[in-house]
Design a protein around this motif. Structure first.
Motif, PDB file in Angstrom:
ATOM      1  N   LEU A  46       1.116   6.136  -2.679  1.00 23.96           N
ATOM      2  CA  LEU A  46       2.378   5.389  -2.744  1.00 23.96           C
ATOM      3  C   LEU A  46       2.167   3.962  -3.235  1.00 23.96           C
ATOM      4  N   HIS A  47       1.023   3.387  -2.975  1.00 27.61           N
ATOM      5  CA  HIS A  47       0.656   2.061  -3.482  1.00 27.61           C
ATOM      6  C   HIS A  47       1.746   1.007  -3.259  1.00 27.61           C
ATOM      7  N   GLY A  48       2.148   0.879  -2.010  1.00 27.54           N
ATOM      8  CA  GLY A  48       3.026  -0.223  -1.644  1.00 27.54           C
ATOM      9  C   GLY A  48       4.472  -0.063  -2.046  1.00 27.54           C
ATOM     10  N   ARG A  49       4.906   1.150  -2.347  1.00 27.14           N
ATOM     11  CA  ARG A  49       6.273   1.346  -2.842  1.00 27.14           C
ATOM     12  C   ARG A  49       7.167   1.924  -1.750  1.00 27.14           C
ATOM     13  N   VAL A  50       8.149   1.136  -1.356  1.00 31.27           N
ATOM     14  CA  VAL A  50       9.173   1.610  -0.426  1.00 31.27           C
ATOM     15  C   VAL A  50      10.459   1.893  -1.193  1.00 31.27           C
ATOM     16  N   VAL A  69      10.552   6.298  -7.601  1.00 27.02           N
ATOM     17  CA  VAL A  69       9.364   6.046  -6.796  1.00 27.02           C
ATOM     18  C   VAL A  69       9.799   5.522  -5.429  1.00 27.02           C
ATOM     19  N   GLY A  70       8.881   5.577  -4.482  1.00 21.59           N
ATOM     20  CA  GLY A  70       9.095   4.921  -3.210  1.00 21.59           C
ATOM     21  C   GLY A  70       9.426   5.838  -2.050  1.00 21.59           C
ATOM     22  N   LEU A  71       9.139   5.331  -0.854  1.00 21.05           N
ATOM     23  CA  LEU A  71       9.336   6.102   0.370  1.00 21.05           C
ATOM     24  C   LEU A  71      10.799   6.292   0.720  1.00 21.05           C
ATOM     25  N   ALA A  72      11.687   5.442   0.202  1.00 18.79           N
ATOM     26  CA  ALA A  72      13.105   5.623   0.501  1.00 18.79           C
ATOM     27  C   ALA A  72      13.620   6.934  -0.080  1.00 18.79           C
ATOM     28  N   SER A  73      13.165   7.285  -1.275  1.00 20.08           N
ATOM     29  CA  SER A  73      13.544   8.577  -1.857  1.00 20.08           C
ATOM     30  C   SER A  73      12.798   9.722  -1.184  1.00 20.08           C
ATOM     31  N   VAL A  74      11.524   9.486  -0.852  1.00 20.21           N
ATOM     32  CA  VAL A  74      10.758  10.507  -0.123  1.00 20.21           C
ATOM     33  C   VAL A  74      11.460  10.859   1.177  1.00 20.21           C
ATOM     34  N   ALA A  98      -1.949   3.487   0.480  1.00 21.92           N
ATOM     35  CA  ALA A  98      -0.598   3.127   0.897  1.00 21.92           C
ATOM     36  C   ALA A  98      -0.319   1.639   0.799  1.00 21.92           C
ATOM     37  N   ILE A  99      -1.307   0.777   1.046  1.00 26.47           N
ATOM     38  CA  ILE A  99      -1.002  -0.631   1.333  1.00 26.47           C
ATOM     39  C   ILE A  99      -1.432  -1.594   0.230  1.00 26.47           C
ATOM     40  N   GLN A 100      -1.638  -1.093  -0.975  1.00 26.77           N
ATOM     41  CA  GLN A 100      -1.972  -1.964  -2.103  1.00 26.77           C
ATOM     42  C   GLN A 100      -1.260  -1.432  -3.337  1.00 26.77           C
ATOM     43  N   GLY A 101      -0.771  -2.361  -4.193  1.00 30.71           N
ATOM     44  CA  GLY A 101      -0.238  -1.885  -5.454  1.00 30.71           C
ATOM     45  C   GLY A 101       1.037  -2.530  -5.934  1.00 30.71           C
ATOM     46  N   THR A 102       1.784  -3.210  -5.064  1.00 25.28           N
ATOM     47  CA  THR A 102       2.996  -3.910  -5.475  1.00 25.28           C
ATOM     48  C   THR A 102       2.986  -5.318  -4.890  1.00 25.28           C
ATOM     49  N   TRP A 307       2.961   7.436  -6.369  1.00 27.92           N
ATOM     50  CA  TRP A 307       4.054   6.493  -6.086  1.00 27.92           C
ATOM     51  C   TRP A 307       5.266   7.149  -5.435  1.00 27.92           C
ATOM     52  N   GLY A 308       5.147   8.400  -5.010  1.00 23.67           N
ATOM     53  CA  GLY A 308       6.283   9.085  -4.429  1.00 23.67           C
ATOM     54  C   GLY A 308       7.206   9.699  -5.447  1.00 23.67           C
ATOM     55  N   SER A 309       6.734   9.866  -6.681  1.00 22.23           N
ATOM     56  CA  SER A 309       7.567  10.516  -7.702  1.00 22.23           C
ATOM     57  C   SER A 309       7.802  11.986  -7.386  1.00 22.23           C
TER      58      SER A 309
END
Length: 591
Positions: A46-50, A69-74, A98-102, A307-309
């Motif tokens: 996910l690399h920091g994508r909510v 992308v992002g956990l909101a769509s997940v 999870a915690i790096q990337g944005t 990225w949650g795609s």
């Protein structure tokens, strides 16, 4: 990092390590009451994508495929499947990074680090609200140090796994190796799913400064061979391995660390695994089947897209064999999150942190006298890459004053990370600079010889395809040869050189001289500024990983760029652009 051997693991160590349950056991056709379906949903990288948001463009995320992308769509995917199959027949797992990337994850690691403020990490908050059952630690979880990782782990309401991440002092797992998830569907005997976590050993190279002397990374295949039988012996009817690694070759020399991407090897050689979630390599591979050489049984591998795609959906059909649950069939598919709305609950949960990040990245730090674009940086010298080179060179040069290296020429290495990066004429913001330097690398410097520098450049320029004498160079056709990514085209400043594309790989660098025109002798000593990822062996470039380290103040390159621009207030290409490398075809420079 805390030593977190779980009570379940401690108990497992006391049981007899019997051979894993055979997957080949024949059974009569089961009655309907002897069957049970489970569904596993998995995400990775996910690399920091909510939110479905691009902080670099200050707009909703978009790409050619129309993915989101992002956990909101997940979250919406998970809610939909949970409503379909029921909560007792669903498991949700994440495969790490999870915690790096944005800028969001960067801000709460560096600007307002959660391990200092006590604020809940936005990624942990989102994962918890969705209702995950387990996550494996990814290599990028170590980027910001172990204090931040500890804080993130504490924020999670479910286990963060890592069976092959060992405490350097005790040799014991520094994270929980596995977890047992028990599901009791009314009318059926309870089923226990064992989830084992493994992560790529490359972290020992890429984050050496953060983990050396504190953590060690065991070979993933060896760890799987140790822990899968223990998970079975602890009562698991189904074994799922979260493997933060891909399949195929390593990006580094395997003499310095165990293989980077052995997921298929694990599936093929370690008996007792039913499903593996694969990651790390950012590929969209929802279903792959590997036959285990010991049992002859299939092992299902699924890799969700980064990225949650996508969310991988694995449907498991279980049947009773001698009174115990056994996997009779497993199928995997990809659910594209672009077909689902973002969860307002998740967006609201991180809304304040999101807005804080947006405000941060839109801060103006300098004025650019003209537009500077990275669009052609992969095939010609551009001012925007020389901006990186200038800052790295100045930083190292200043740090070496008064040392034995003060009189050595300082070279600098940078790569074109983004084709879309641009400094507009006028206001330049934090996000403009972050869009140019998209990784959280720190600055190192090493000493190398002239011969080593030439070898390094020869290796780097395998990025270009061969163009025959008299031919014409086409950027669309002749860059990225052999699927070499742009970030593995390393450009050197502090020297001048030509790359003759009519010559074979390994014999392309010509007219290599220092900035003052002096030929770079094979035995000459130079200092080379380079990012920590490359210096630690990432990309497999020659000589750099073993070169003597002369500078490492743990300064993040992106922040150095921001600070340089902010201190001066003006970004003027005249202050740093020095055209110093050219592509040629049979000695004729490419126009």
């Amino acid at each position: 990092m805390k030593n977190r051997a779980s009570a379940a693991v401690a108990a497992a160590l006391l049981v007899s390590l019997a051979a894993p349950v055979s997957l080949a056991t024949a059974a009569p056709a089961p009655a309907s009451s002897d069957t049970l379906d489970l569904t596993l949903l998995a995400t990775t990288d996910l690399h920091g994508r909510v939110a479905n948001w691009d902080y670099f463009s200050n707009a909703p995320y978009s790409d050619r495929a129309g993915d989101s992308v992002g956990l909101a769509s997940v979250a919406s995917v998970v809610d939909d499947v949970r409503a379909e199959v029921g909560p007792e027949q669903l498991l949700v797992v994440d495969n790490g990074d999870a915690i790096q990337g944005t800028p969001l994850s960067y801000y709460y690691a560096v600007q307002e680090p959660v391990h200092e403020t006590g604020e809940v990490h936005p990624m942990a908050a989102a994962y918890d609200a969705i209702g995950y059952d387990a996550q494996v630690v990814g290599n990028h979880e170590f980027n910001y140090g172990l204090d931040l990782l500890d804080a993130y782990e504490d924020d999670l309401g479910f286990p963060l796994l890592g069976a092959n991440v060992l405490d350097a002092e005790t040799g014991e797992p520094a994270l929980e190796p596995y977890t047992l998830v028990r599901r009791h569907v009314p009318g059926h005997k309870p089923v226990t799913v064992g989830i084992l976590g493994l992560t790529t050993p490359g972290s020992a190279i890429w984050d050496k400064g953060n983990v050396e002397g504190r953590l060690e990374f065991q070979d993933m295949t060896e760890a799987a061979a140790t822990w899968v039988p223990r998970v079975r012996a602890a009562g698991a009817d189904v074994v799922v391995v979260l493997s933060h690694a891909g399949t195929g070759a390593s990006s580094y020399d395997e003499s310095v660390a165990p293989p980077e991407n052995p997921s298929d090897v694990i599936a093929r050689t370690v008996p007792g695994i039913d499903v593996m979630v694969v990651g790390h390599t950012h590929l969209d591979r929802p279903s792959q089947v590997v036959t285990n050489e010991v049992t002859g049984e299939p092992v299902l591998l699924t890799q969700p897209y980064r990225w949650g795609s996508t969310v991988s959906r694995v449907d498991l059909s279980l049947e009773k064999v001698r009174g115990q649950w056994d996997v009779a069939a497993a199928e995997a598919s990809a659910i594209r999150t672009k077909d689902y709305p973002e969860s307002q609950e998740i967006l609201d949960l991180v809304a304040e942190q999101h807005e804080t990040t947006v405000d941060y990245v839109n801060q103006v730090v300098a004025q650019s006298t003209e537009e500077l674009s990275a669009v052609t940086s992969r095939y010609e010298d551009t001012p925007i890459i020389d901006f990186i080179q200038k800052v790295q060179t100045d930083t190292v040069d200043a740090a070496l004053e008064g040392t034995e290296y003060a009189d050595l020429p300082v070279l600098s290495i940078a790569a074109p990370f983004s084709r879309t990066a641009v400094f507009p004429a006028g206001d330049v913001s934090v996000r403009d600079i972050a869009g140019l330097y998209v990784y959280d690398n720190t600055l190192h410097a090493v000493t190398m010889t002239g011969a080593q520098v030439k070898d390094y450049l020869e290796y780097s320029n395998k990025y270009f395809a061969t163009v025959p004498a008299g031919g014409t160079f086409d950027p669309a056709r002749d860059t990225g040869a052999g699927n070499t990514p742009d970030y593995n085209l390393d450009i050197l400043a502090g020297v001048e050189y030509e790359v003759d594309l009519s010559q074979p790989v390994g014999s392309r660098i010509e007219n290599l001289v220092l900035a003052d025109g002096t030929p770079l002798a094979d035995d000459a000593q130079v200092v080379v500024a380079v990012n920590n990822y490359r210096r630690s062996g990432g990309g497999g470039f020659p000589h750099i990983a073993s070169a003597p380290l002369v500078y490492d103040e743990q300064k993040e390159i992106r922040q150095l760029l921001i600070d340089w621009a902010q201190e001066r207030g003006v970004i003027d290409a005249a202050d740093f652009w020095d055209e110093s490398w050219w592509l040629t075809v049979d000695g004729v420079r490419v126009p």
